[in-house]
Design a protein around this motif. Sequence first.
Motif, PDB file in Angstrom:
ATOM      1  N   ASP A 154       0.812  -1.222   0.000  1.00 34.30           N
ATOM      2  CA  ASP A 154       0.000   0.000   0.000  1.00 34.30           C
ATOM      3  C   ASP A 154       0.843   1.269   0.000  1.00 34.30           C
ATOM      4  N   ARG A 155       2.173   1.130  -0.074  1.00 35.06           N
ATOM      5  CA  ARG A 155       3.015   2.323  -0.140  1.00 35.06           C
ATOM      6  C   ARG A 155       3.724   2.439  -1.478  1.00 35.06           C
TER       7      ARG A 155
ATOM      8  N   PRO B  91      -5.999   0.637   0.162  1.00 33.49           N
ATOM      9  CA  PRO B  91      -6.367  -0.219   1.271  1.00 33.49           C
ATOM     10  C   PRO B  91      -5.437  -0.009   2.457  1.00 33.49           C
ATOM     11  N   GLY B  92      -5.941  -0.291   3.612  1.00 36.33           N
ATOM     12  CA  GLY B  92      -5.075  -0.178   4.786  1.00 36.33           C
ATOM     13  C   GLY B  92      -5.237   1.138   5.495  1.00 36.33           C
ATOM     14  N   GLY B  93      -5.532   2.183   4.731  1.00 37.42           N
ATOM     15  CA  GLY B  93      -5.750   3.494   5.337  1.00 37.42           C
ATOM     16  C   GLY B  93      -4.567   3.934   6.161  1.00 37.42           C
TER      17      GLY B  93
ATOM     18  N   GLU C 152       3.143   3.729  -4.337  1.00 40.27           N
ATOM     19  CA  GLU C 152       3.164   4.999  -5.077  1.00 40.27           C
ATOM     20  C   GLU C 152       3.661   6.157  -4.222  1.00 40.27           C
TER      21      GLU C 152
ATOM     22  N   GLY D   8      -1.700   6.181  -4.020  1.00 37.27           N
ATOM     23  CA  GLY D   8      -1.618   4.763  -3.679  1.00 37.27           C
ATOM     24  C   GLY D   8      -2.130   4.466  -2.271  1.00 37.27           C
TER      25      GLY D   8
ATOM     26  N   ALA E 222      -2.256   3.075   8.261  1.00 39.85           N
ATOM     27  CA  ALA E 222      -1.710   1.872   8.869  1.00 39.85           C
ATOM     28  C   ALA E 222      -0.726   2.222   9.975  1.00 39.85           C
ATOM     29  N   THR E 223       0.000   3.315   9.823  1.00 41.13           N
ATOM     30  CA  THR E 223       1.029   3.621  10.814  1.00 41.13           C
ATOM     31  C   THR E 223       0.779   4.968  11.447  1.00 41.13           C
ATOM     32  N   ARG E 224       1.420   5.154  12.576  1.00 41.15           N
ATOM     33  CA  ARG E 224       1.321   6.424  13.278  1.00 41.15           C
ATOM     34  C   ARG E 224       1.889   7.551  12.413  1.00 41.15           C
TER      35      ARG E 224
ATOM     36  N   GLY F 274       1.282  11.892  -3.741  1.00 36.76           N
ATOM     37  CA  GLY F 274       1.583  10.657  -3.049  1.00 36.76           C
ATOM     38  C   GLY F 274       0.392   9.969  -2.427  1.00 36.76           C
ATOM     39  N   ARG F 275      -0.772  10.601  -2.466  1.00 33.74           N
ATOM     40  CA  ARG F 275      -1.920   9.943  -1.854  1.00 33.74           C
ATOM     41  C   ARG F 275      -2.534   8.907  -2.789  1.00 33.74           C
TER      42      ARG F 275
ATOM     43  N   GLN G 244       7.912  10.430   1.888  1.00 29.95           N
ATOM     44  CA  GLN G 244       6.611  10.210   2.511  1.00 29.95           C
ATOM     45  C   GLN G 244       6.582   8.921   3.323  1.00 29.95           C
TER      46      GLN G 244
ATOM     47  N   GLU H  32       1.977   7.879   9.316  1.00 30.50           N
ATOM     48  CA  GLU H  32       1.117   8.332   8.235  1.00 30.50           C
ATOM     49  C   GLU H  32      -0.016   9.190   8.762  1.00 30.50           C
TER      50      GLU H  32
END
Lengths: 265, 346
Positions: free
Chosen positions: A153-154, B309-311, A156, B306, B313-315, B303-304, A161, B317
Amino acid sequence: MSQPTTSGVVPMVEIRGLHKEFGHLHVLRGIDLDVPQGSVCVILGPSGSGKSTVLRCINELEDITAGRVRVDGELMGYREGTRGGKPALFRLGSRDIARQRARIGMVFQRFNLFPHMTARQNVMEAQIRVLRRSKAEAGARADELLRRVGLSDRAEHYPAQLSGGQQQRVAIARALAMDPELMLFDEPTSALDPELVGEVLAVMRDLARSGMTMVVVTHELGFAREVADQVVFMADGVVVERGTPAGVLENPQETRTRDFLASVL
Amino acid sequence: MSDLAGQGRAKSPDPAASTSDPVPDRIHAVPVRHPGRWASAVVVLVLAAMVVHGLVTNDKFDWPTVGKYLFNEQVVRGVGWTLWLTVAAMVIGIVLAVLLAVMRRSENPVMRYVSWIYIWFFRGTPIYTQLVFWGLISVLYPKLSLGVPFGPEWLHFTTTELVTASRAAILGLGLNEAAYLAEIVRAGLQSVDRGQEEASRALGMKDSTILRRVILPQAMRVIVPPTGNETISMLKTTSLVLAVPFILDLNYATRAIGTRIFLPVPLLVVAAIWYLAITSVLMVGQHYLERHYGRGFDEHHGGRAGGGPGGRATRQEAIAEAGTTPEIAVFDDMGRPHGGGAGGAR
Ligand SMILES: Nc1ncnc2c1ncn2[C@@H]1O[C@H](COP(=O)(O)OP(=O)(O)O)[C@@H](O)[C@H]1O
Ligand SMILES: [Mg+2]
């Protein structure tokens, strides 16, 4: 040097009498090292002892001053021949050196991802330019590897970022995309926040389990204990002590090793 | 600018705020007042009005004549030539500059010296002198030929046919510009982290691939702004091609008309208007180039795509996302988020 080459099998890495000088600074003073195929070798040692230089000599990022480095039996950087009836070493051209390097993956402390490319493009680039894969093929392989390091999911996202741990996992995927037969890791977790170290080590552990030959410079003793087949302790450009993780880490014979281990813990 | 940002910040939570805002007691503060801005705006407006009034009412500027000649055929052709000289000279300059900068970094000492001497010579002599020289080349070398040095010759050219006045002008401007641009490119190449080259070499890339795919694209971030400056400067340097002599460019055309009809001032205004217009277009182009080569460097952009799914996922982000919205309002002077940068980056 200690291990006899087991039953005629060529070790993946075979270093003999390696010396390296930077100008007048004699950094490596005669290193011998064998890394059997499919094994993991962890190199420990204080800062400045020459660990990075050993890795960089293996994939010819540095010209060596003396000795021989062989990867999968192939002499790195030189061709042996004769000149005027005497044996001589001929420096390989940059094309041949590039070909030799492409078989060896390297992961850096500071990731060194290409900042102007997305994660996916980072993993695709050398596949396309060096291995001449098609875009579709390289993209498919990139997606597969990003999934393997848990970053589908990363794909792109640009490196800026991503967190440090995510960047390092992309860097590992980028190296794996070249289908290397050997992976070199130079303190891959040293630039990471403590809570991100685990995710990178997990990927490396998986990789070791899958049978990849690895040479890892790290201060993560837990990783060494669990994954390494061989631990090498270096100081001042020489190998001070080597053996199994249990031998070197639990029962070190040399005072310098003991002092170092005490300082790391 | 920060007024805009302030509005953006105040507005963005609105849709959620009306019904079920997860944040209790969200702050809706009265923004800080900026009386200084209002005062300065009034002063500037008054001054601008005075300048415009002075320009319009002063009949020495002769606006009817300006209007009459703004789209005069000779003037428009002059604009075309000036644009062509600028673009062609810059293209030659940039290509040669990259070559010179790479030679300067070469391990081959011959290459380094050649590059150094080129830059030394072309920066060290006046562009006017160089243009006169290129104009005289057919006198200095009446015939040019292609062949083995000191050996047989295969092709012969008459220099006057090969090096026309416009080509001499372009060559003169381009070769001179290359010397300046080479230093800009060199600074750009040096600005790229050494680890980039190492990582590329470790992947088995050839030097030319590393330069083209890794180093140059990153160097462009440093190279583009001063090169935009050089392009705008070149636009006006083209008026020196009279030295060749080449007499179809905008500057010469307007001066010639002005002298002919004994009204130099309105024609000067015509020239100024055109130079300003072209400069403005070039600046827009530069803005987009800078944005293109800045991709991946400003973590607040794009960059958004992609995210999928997952939304969150990490702090990290979550933090990044939280910080993104107001930052774009501050930094993006086009007034919209740079979305899709990831998708269209290739
Ligand atoms: N390119 C270089 N030029 C000069 N000295 C260097 C260079 N690279 C490393 N060294 C020196 O070599 C020694 C060993 O460095 P390194 O292999 O990076 O150590 P380690 O990785 O164990 O910390 C250090 O003293 C370092 O300063
Ligand atoms: Mg190191």
